[in-house]
Each structure stands twice: as C-alpha cells, then as structure tokens.
Design an enzyme around this catalytic site. Structure first.
Site, PDB file in Angstrom:
ATOM      1  N   LYS A  27       0.849  -1.203   0.000  1.00 11.06           N
ATOM      2  CA  LYS A  27       0.000   0.000   0.000  1.00 11.06           C
ATOM      3  C   LYS A  27       0.878   1.245   0.000  1.00 11.06           C
ATOM      4  O   LYS A  27       1.540   1.551   0.988  1.00 11.06           O
ATOM      5  CB  LYS A  27      -0.935   0.046   1.215  1.00 11.06           C
ATOM      6  CG  LYS A  27      -1.985   1.147   1.008  1.00 11.06           C
ATOM      7  CD  LYS A  27      -2.618   1.647   2.280  1.00 11.06           C
ATOM      8  CE  LYS A  27      -1.890   2.764   2.955  1.00 11.06           C
ATOM      9  NZ  LYS A  27      -1.779   4.037   2.228  1.00 11.06           N
ATOM     10  N   GLY A  32       6.831   4.701   8.611  1.00 15.69           N
ATOM     11  CA  GLY A  32       6.010   5.897   8.787  1.00 15.69           C
ATOM     12  C   GLY A  32       6.154   6.429  10.198  1.00 15.69           C
ATOM     13  O   GLY A  32       7.190   6.238  10.848  1.00 15.69           O
ATOM     14  N   SER A  33       5.095   7.048  10.694  1.00 14.94           N
ATOM     15  CA  SER A  33       5.179   7.710  11.996  1.00 14.94           C
ATOM     16  C   SER A  33       5.142   6.691  13.129  1.00 14.94           C
ATOM     17  O   SER A  33       4.551   5.610  12.999  1.00 14.94           O
ATOM     18  CB  SER A  33       4.014   8.682  12.160  1.00 14.94           C
ATOM     19  OG  SER A  33       2.788   7.984  12.066  1.00 14.94           O
ATOM     20  N   THR A  34       5.736   7.065  14.253  1.00  9.95           N
ATOM     21  CA  THR A  34       5.723   6.200  15.444  1.00  9.95           C
ATOM     22  C   THR A  34       4.285   5.988  15.915  1.00  9.95           C
ATOM     23  O   THR A  34       3.910   4.890  16.325  1.00  9.95           O
ATOM     24  CB  THR A  34       6.606   6.837  16.540  1.00  9.95           C
ATOM     25  OG1 THR A  34       7.960   6.802  16.051  1.00  9.95           O
ATOM     26  CG2 THR A  34       6.538   6.086  17.852  1.00  9.95           C
ATOM     27  N   GLU A  35       3.480   7.038  15.798  1.00  9.49           N
ATOM     28  CA  GLU A  35       2.074   6.948  16.209  1.00  9.49           C
ATOM     29  C   GLU A  35       1.345   5.837  15.437  1.00  9.49           C
ATOM     30  O   GLU A  35       0.684   4.974  16.023  1.00  9.49           O
ATOM     31  CB  GLU A  35       1.446   8.309  15.903  1.00  9.49           C
ATOM     32  CG  GLU A  35       0.094   8.543  16.469  1.00  9.49           C
ATOM     33  CD  GLU A  35      -0.470   9.858  15.897  1.00  9.49           C
ATOM     34  OE1 GLU A  35       0.277  10.660  15.298  1.00  9.49           O
ATOM     35  OE2 GLU A  35      -1.690  10.045  16.029  1.00  9.49           O
ATOM     36  N   GLY A  71       2.809   3.460  13.742  1.00 11.00           N
ATOM     37  CA  GLY A  71       3.509   2.194  14.035  1.00 11.00           C
ATOM     38  C   GLY A  71       2.867   1.463  15.210  1.00 11.00           C
ATOM     39  O   GLY A  71       2.698   0.239  15.198  1.00 11.00           O
ATOM     40  N   GLU A 123       9.802   0.769  10.753  1.00 10.65           N
ATOM     41  CA  GLU A 123      10.854   1.782  10.591  1.00 10.65           C
ATOM     42  C   GLU A 123      10.158   3.124  10.806  1.00 10.65           C
ATOM     43  O   GLU A 123       9.361   3.541   9.971  1.00 10.65           O
ATOM     44  CB  GLU A 123      11.475   1.644   9.201  1.00 10.65           C
ATOM     45  CG  GLU A 123      12.843   2.276   9.103  1.00 10.65           C
ATOM     46  CD  GLU A 123      12.778   3.648   8.498  1.00 10.65           C
ATOM     47  OE1 GLU A 123      12.761   4.622   9.305  1.00 10.65           O
ATOM     48  OE2 GLU A 123      12.741   3.769   7.272  1.00 10.65           O
ATOM     49  N   CYS A 142      13.310  10.460   7.922  1.00 16.62           N
ATOM     50  CA  CYS A 142      13.195   9.959   9.296  1.00 16.62           C
ATOM     51  C   CYS A 142      14.510  10.143  10.045  1.00 16.62           C
ATOM     52  O   CYS A 142      14.522  10.278  11.257  1.00 16.62           O
ATOM     53  CB  CYS A 142      12.763   8.505   9.289  1.00 16.62           C
ATOM     54  SG  CYS A 142      13.698   7.503   8.133  1.00 16.62           S
ATOM     55  N   GLU A 202       9.323  15.124  16.311  1.00 18.51           N
ATOM     56  CA  GLU A 202       9.776  15.064  14.922  1.00 18.51           C
ATOM     57  C   GLU A 202       9.001  16.097  14.104  1.00 18.51           C
ATOM     58  O   GLU A 202       7.776  16.040  14.040  1.00 18.51           O
ATOM     59  CB  GLU A 202       9.527  13.659  14.360  1.00 18.51           C
ATOM     60  CG  GLU A 202      10.036  13.499  12.951  1.00 18.51           C
ATOM     61  CD  GLU A 202       9.903  12.074  12.429  1.00 18.51           C
ATOM     62  OE1 GLU A 202       8.808  11.503  12.515  1.00 18.51           O
ATOM     63  OE2 GLU A 202      10.912  11.541  11.937  1.00 18.51           O
TER      64      GLU A 202
HETATM   65  P1  NDP Z   1       1.782   8.033   8.514  1.00 19.86           P
HETATM   66  O1  NDP Z   1       2.559   7.245   9.488  1.00 19.86           O
HETATM   67  O2  NDP Z   1       0.346   8.304   8.773  1.00 19.86           O
HETATM   68  O3  NDP Z   1       1.846   7.339   7.049  1.00 19.86           O
HETATM   69  C1  NDP Z   1       2.669   6.284   6.642  1.00 19.86           C
HETATM   70  C2  NDP Z   1       1.852   5.194   5.940  1.00 19.86           C
HETATM   71  O4  NDP Z   1       0.959   4.595   6.888  1.00 19.86           O
HETATM   72  C3  NDP Z   1       0.953   5.714   4.814  1.00 19.86           C
HETATM   73  O5  NDP Z   1       0.882   4.733   3.796  1.00 19.86           O
HETATM   74  C4  NDP Z   1      -0.379   5.856   5.528  1.00 19.86           C
HETATM   75  O6  NDP Z   1      -1.492   5.839   4.686  1.00 19.86           O
HETATM   76  C5  NDP Z   1      -0.373   4.621   6.389  1.00 19.86           C
HETATM   77  N1  NDP Z   1      -1.314   4.653   7.520  1.00 19.86           N
HETATM   78  C6  NDP Z   1      -1.842   5.733   8.156  1.00 19.86           C
HETATM   79  N2  NDP Z   1      -2.683   5.332   9.139  1.00 19.86           N
HETATM   80  C7  NDP Z   1      -2.694   3.975   9.116  1.00 19.86           C
HETATM   81  C8  NDP Z   1      -3.353   2.977   9.885  1.00 19.86           C
HETATM   82  N3  NDP Z   1      -4.178   3.298  10.882  1.00 19.86           N
HETATM   83  N4  NDP Z   1      -3.120   1.681   9.601  1.00 19.86           N
HETATM   84  C9  NDP Z   1      -2.281   1.328   8.605  1.00 19.86           C
HETATM   85  N5  NDP Z   1      -1.626   2.227   7.830  1.00 19.86           N
HETATM   86  C10 NDP Z   1      -1.821   3.538   8.093  1.00 19.86           C
HETATM   87  O7  NDP Z   1       2.537   9.377   8.258  1.00 19.86           O
HETATM   88  P2  NDP Z   1       1.915  10.775   7.779  1.00 19.86           P
HETATM   89  O8  NDP Z   1       1.875  10.761   6.321  1.00 19.86           O
HETATM   90  O9  NDP Z   1       0.628  11.078   8.458  1.00 19.86           O
HETATM   91  O10 NDP Z   1       3.003  11.792   8.307  1.00 19.86           O
HETATM   92  C11 NDP Z   1       2.926  12.199   9.670  1.00 19.86           C
HETATM   93  C12 NDP Z   1       4.278  12.207  10.316  1.00 19.86           C
HETATM   94  O11 NDP Z   1       4.800  10.891  10.290  1.00 19.86           O
HETATM   95  C13 NDP Z   1       5.332  13.043   9.617  1.00 19.86           C
HETATM   96  O12 NDP Z   1       5.258  14.387   9.981  1.00 19.86           O
HETATM   97  C14 NDP Z   1       6.577  12.389  10.119  1.00 19.86           C
HETATM   98  O13 NDP Z   1       6.874  12.874  11.402  1.00 19.86           O
HETATM   99  C15 NDP Z   1       6.214  10.925  10.215  1.00 19.86           C
HETATM  100  N6  NDP Z   1       6.662  10.152   9.029  1.00 19.86           N
HETATM  101  C16 NDP Z   1       7.771   9.383   9.157  1.00 19.86           C
HETATM  102  C17 NDP Z   1       8.247   8.704   8.062  1.00 19.86           C
HETATM  103  C18 NDP Z   1       9.462   7.847   8.149  1.00 19.86           C
HETATM  104  O14 NDP Z   1      10.129   7.655   7.127  1.00 19.86           O
HETATM  105  N7  NDP Z   1       9.781   7.267   9.295  1.00 19.86           N
HETATM  106  C19 NDP Z   1       7.618   8.806   6.750  1.00 19.86           C
HETATM  107  C20 NDP Z   1       6.409   9.593   6.738  1.00 19.86           C
HETATM  108  C21 NDP Z   1       5.981  10.250   7.852  1.00 19.86           C
HETATM  109  P3  NDP Z   1      -1.982   7.169   3.900  1.00 19.86           P
HETATM  110  O15 NDP Z   1      -1.027   8.252   4.160  1.00 19.86           O
HETATM  111  O16 NDP Z   1      -1.934   6.701   2.515  1.00 19.86           O
HETATM  112  O17 NDP Z   1      -3.351   7.463   4.374  1.00 19.86           O
END
Ligand code: NDP
Length: 497
Positions: free
Chosen positions: A195, A248-251, A253, A270, A304, A401
C-alpha cells in the site's frame, strides 16, 4: 518564484492523465466500491491524477491473490536463481525508465527532479540488484545436539519465506521505500500486498507495470492504493497476512502493532527520529557546516533520519550557526521541475501546516529563527529552510519530529555532556559526529542509542548497510542481510538416525 522550465516526458504526461487502477492478481482493476481519490502536485496544489481507492474488499481480494500465488503457481516452484534473475530485471527496467520515474516522483512528491534522478531512482534500481544476489544465498546450519551422541541425530535448519507480506510505505521516498520493501521480500520468495501513501501513489503504480514487464508471476506483487485508516488498517489486521512491514510515523507504528496482534503476524517497523548531529570544535569546520546543512535540508527535512538536533561545541557555536544559516539562505526553493531548484515544496498542505505549526510553537516558547521561520509565497507548499536558536531540551521543537527543513541548534560543553543530551529523546534512529579525533568519534558512537551513526558524513545509504531504530524508532532493520530475517522463518529439522 521562477516557473518550471523542464518539459514533461510524453510518457509521464500520458501516465499522469491515465485512469489509475490497482494491481490484483496480475490485473489492473477498479476499486470494488468504484471510488477514487486524488493525488496532488504539491508545487501548485492542483490535482495530478485520480486513483482507485482501495478498501477492505480490495485488500481481501489482494491478500487472497497473494496467498494463492504463495502456495501454488509458478512462484514457489521457481529456483532461487530464476527468482534472482527476475528481481535483477526489475532493477534493469527501473534504469531503462529512469527519467520517467524521476519525473513522476518529482511531480507527485515535490522533490527536485535532479535529486530524484541522482538519488531516488538509481538507489531503487541498485536495491533490486543487491537483493537479487541474496536469492541464491539462503542458508541454514547443521547442528550437533548437546545432549546426544553425534551418531544418533541429524539436525539442521532451513530458512523459508515468511509467507504473505503486507507492506505499508510513506510518501517521503515513494519509489525507494517500495524498493526497500519489495526487493528483499521477493528475493526470499514471499508474496506481497503493497500500500503506497495516499499522497504519492504514482511511482508505485508505474513500478507495478515494471514488475509485470520483468515477468514476476501474477499475484506475487499486488498494489492497493488507498487511505491508511481503511486500506492500511485492513492490511495490518488481516488474518491471512503472515507479516506486516511498515515505514512511517511512530504513532501509526503503534496502531499497526495493535492491529497485528489479532493473528500475531510478524511486525517490522521503521519509524520516526529526532537525530542528534554533533559538531566538536576539532572538526573540519567547512565540511561539518555543509554536512550539518545537508543533514537537515536534504529532501526538505522529510527524512526519518534528518539531523534535526544540531549540537555544537560551545566555542564554535556562533561560527557553525552562521555557516549553516548561510547555506540555508543559498538554497533555492522552487518547483521540483525548475532546473535551479535545490528544495521543492513539502509533500502536502497538511505537512506544510504541521511544519509551520512547529515553527510557531518554537517561537512562542522563546526560540529565535536565525533564518527562515515561515512559508514561501501562498501557492504550493513551500517552506523556508530554517535554523532555530535559543532552544532547550524541553521545547516541542527539540523533542518532537518536525519532518520539515527546520533545525534546532544548541551548544554543549564536552564529550561527557553531549552523550546524555543526544540520547534524551524517545527516538533512536540515527546520529552524526563531526571531529578529527577518531578515538573520540568511536567512543561517542558506541554510547549513542541510535541504529546508525555517521562519522564525518551524513545520509550515506547503501543497500548493504542495515538501517533501523533503537527505542521508539522501530523494530527490526531494513537493508543489509539483517532485513532477510524479516522475510524468513527458521525451521529446525531433527531426524533420529
Ligand atoms: P503516517 O505514518 O500516517 O503514514 C505512513 C503510511 O501509513 C501511509 O501509507 C499511511 O497511509 C499509512 N497509515 C496511516 N494510518 C494507518 C493505519 N491506521 N493503519 C495502517 N496504515 C496507516 O505518516 P503521515 O503521512 O501522516 O506523516 C505524519 C508524520 O509521520 C510526519 O510528519 C513524520 O513525522 C512521520 N513520518 C515518518 C516517516 C518515516 O520515514 N519514518 C515517513 C512519513 C511520515 P496514507 O497516508 O496513505 O493514508
């Protein structure tokens, strides 16, 4: 602000204008709901393309296709060498379509086209080639039992593919993150449902076509674009998925972890970072200053591992802040297609507002912007490269972050003072050290609670180097041979002789 002057590749114009479906079992299909969602050009805020919006029903179809491809069909029968050749071919095709992929990445994410050409695309191609080589190097061990005579048992381990894998990726390096996830999973013989992030689905969809052209059998790679709360959550919770890999985000995760608990699927994460970048007064200052600027401003700070907490030994504090600020002021903030662009827009309006919110909160708490501190213009999502001083360890801008081009600069007194300061964060993804004293560099590196430490360099990535986090920066490692553990199970076979 200058207007874009690089013309769009005709293949890219066609691709952007096309109707985008999802890839399930080797077919490009509409969402079961018939719904679509828009992806935007962050340089203008205009809609680029409309994409089929995956949801639970589509995830179910994709997981079923991945399960069938894992258990029957050509994929499980293929030799490791054949599998490796197909994975290598994906790398070759990425190179063949490099310009098209770089343009898609720049349009959808906002990054400078020259950066997508020089970094994202070649690194993605190399990633597939690196893991193609691993397909033929999967080994177990023969093991002597401790409590039995050697001639009574023959015991050995086998490494087997973990099964059906869900991979959820972010928007900061859309193509490269797809490569980080897909290449090792394919090399180990898994099948996948990927995804992409809602903000940047285009390069993953084009990669789906490339994967088909390479000859990967139907159902082995399924791509379901859609929203995290729906498609992502359904994948993380699915009972027939054996493993979920997330960046993606720790939240989010933590949400993935909870969703995965239903069938106790394997999880690798990650996540975020707030990485310390430490400049000692015996460093080569020209190198350290440009390195510190690159550490935070590369990819607009949307990394990140960005070196977002800049710690400077106190006697050189003003000089380094001044140098990094001068670098920041020379950065040309333009649309990614402008040949003079050094930094493009942030990925979305939401991300721009989040970053501007952090800059405002820093100012309210007493921080001062030596340079930057605001948005650029009122069209597109551009933010000025920003250096904040007068910050302290308690401020939100120092603890959280930001994921934008904003660095907090803070003085420190010596090596014993800097280690606890650097480790004072919930994160532990990366760190940088700048010094000519190699003994001090390695001593500090050993004490930092971070998955990667760069010495006299920053943001050096290679498929061979494991990457991942301590503490709340994640579980497991991407890259290197360590990532192969994410995609394999170990089976012990013990035979009585
Ligand atoms: P997210 O963690 O929300 O997004 C990362 C991925 O997770 C996207 O594909 C997103 O889907 C998906 N996702 C979101 N919610 C869920 C869920 N409940 N269950 C499963 N998958 C989910 O990051 P954001 O785009 O909201 O960015 C927010 C913050 O996250 C940034 O400001 C940054 O601090 C951090 N971040 C860290 C990254 C890293 O490389 N470690 C990369 C990106 C963000 P979709 O977006 O398609 O709805």
């Amino acid at each position: 602000m200058a207007t874009a002057v690089i013309s769009m590749d005709p293949g890219v114009s066609r691709f952007v204008a096309a109707k985008h479906r999802m890839l399930i079992n080797g077919k490009w299909v509409e969402a079961a709901s018939g719904k679509t969602f828009p992806t935007y050009n962050p340089a203008t805020g205009e809609v680029l393309s409309n994409i089929a919006e995956g949801d639970v029903a589509d995830v179910n179809r994709a997981v079923a296709a991945a399960r069938a491809a894992f258990e029957s069909g050509p994929w499980p029968k293929m030799s490791p060498s054949e599998r490796g050749r197909l994975v290598w071919k994906i790398g070759d095709l990425i190179e063949k379509y490099a310009e098209e992929l770089a343009q898609l990445e720049s349009l959808d994410n906002g990054k400078p086209l020259k950066v997508a050409r020089a970094a994202d695309v070649p690194l993605a191609a190399d990633h597939f080639r690196y893991y193609a080589g691993w397909a033929t190097k999967i080994e177990g061990n023969t093991i002597s039992l401790g409590l039995a005579p050697a001639d009574k048992f023959h015991a050995y381990t086998r490494r087997e593919p973990v099964g059906v894998v869900a991979q959820i990726i972010p928007w900061n390096f859309p193509l490269l993150m797809a490569a980080w996830k897909l290449a090792p999973a394919l090399a180990m013989g898994c099948t996948i449902v990927l995804k992409p992030a809602e903000q940047t689905p285009l390069s993953a969809l084009r990669l789906g076509e490339i994967i088909q052209e390479a000859g990967i059998p139907d159902g082995v790679v399924n791509i379901v674009p859609g929203y995290g709360e729906t498609a992502g959550a359904a994948l993380a919770a699915h009972d027939d998925v054996d493993k979920v890999a997330f960046t993606g985000s720790t939240e989010v995760g933590k949400l993935i972890l909870k969703a995965a608990a239903g069938n106790l699927k394997k999880v690798s994460l990650e996540l975020g970072g707030k990485s310390p970048n430490i400049v000692f007064d015996d460093a080569d200052l020209d190198r350290a200053i440009s390195g510190a600027a690159g550490a935070i401003f590369f990819n607009h700070g949307q990394c990140c591992c960005a070196g977002s907490r800049l710690f400077i030994e106190k006697d050189i504090f003003d000089k380094v802040v001044d140098g990094v600020s001068q670098h920041a002021e020379k950065i040309r903030v333009r649309p990614g297609f402008d040949p003079e662009c050094d930094m493009g827009p942030l990925v979305s309006e939401e991300q721009m507002n989040r970053v501007c919110g952090y800059m405002d909160s820093g100012k309210q708490e007493g921080a001062k912007a030596v340079t930057g501190g605001t948005r650029v213009g009122d069209k597109g999502y551009f933010v000025k490269p920003t250096v904040l001083v007068n910050t302290n360890d308690k401020m939100k801008v120092v603890q959280e972050e930001i994921f934008g081009p904003v660095v907090t600069a803070m003085p420190f007194s010596d090596a014993s003072d800097i280690v606890p300061k650097s480790n004072d964060t919930i994160y532990g993804l990366a760190a940088g050290i700048w010094t000519r004293d190699i003994k001090k560099a390695h001593a500090v590196a050993a004490k930092l609670r971070a998955g990667t430490v760069w010495i006299n360099c920053y943001n050096v990535f290679d498929a061979a180097l494991p990457f991942g986090g301590y503490k709340q920066s994640g579980w497991g490692r991407e890259m290197g041979h360590e990532v192969l553990e994410n995609y394999t199970e170990v089976k012990t076979v013990c035979a009585a002789l």
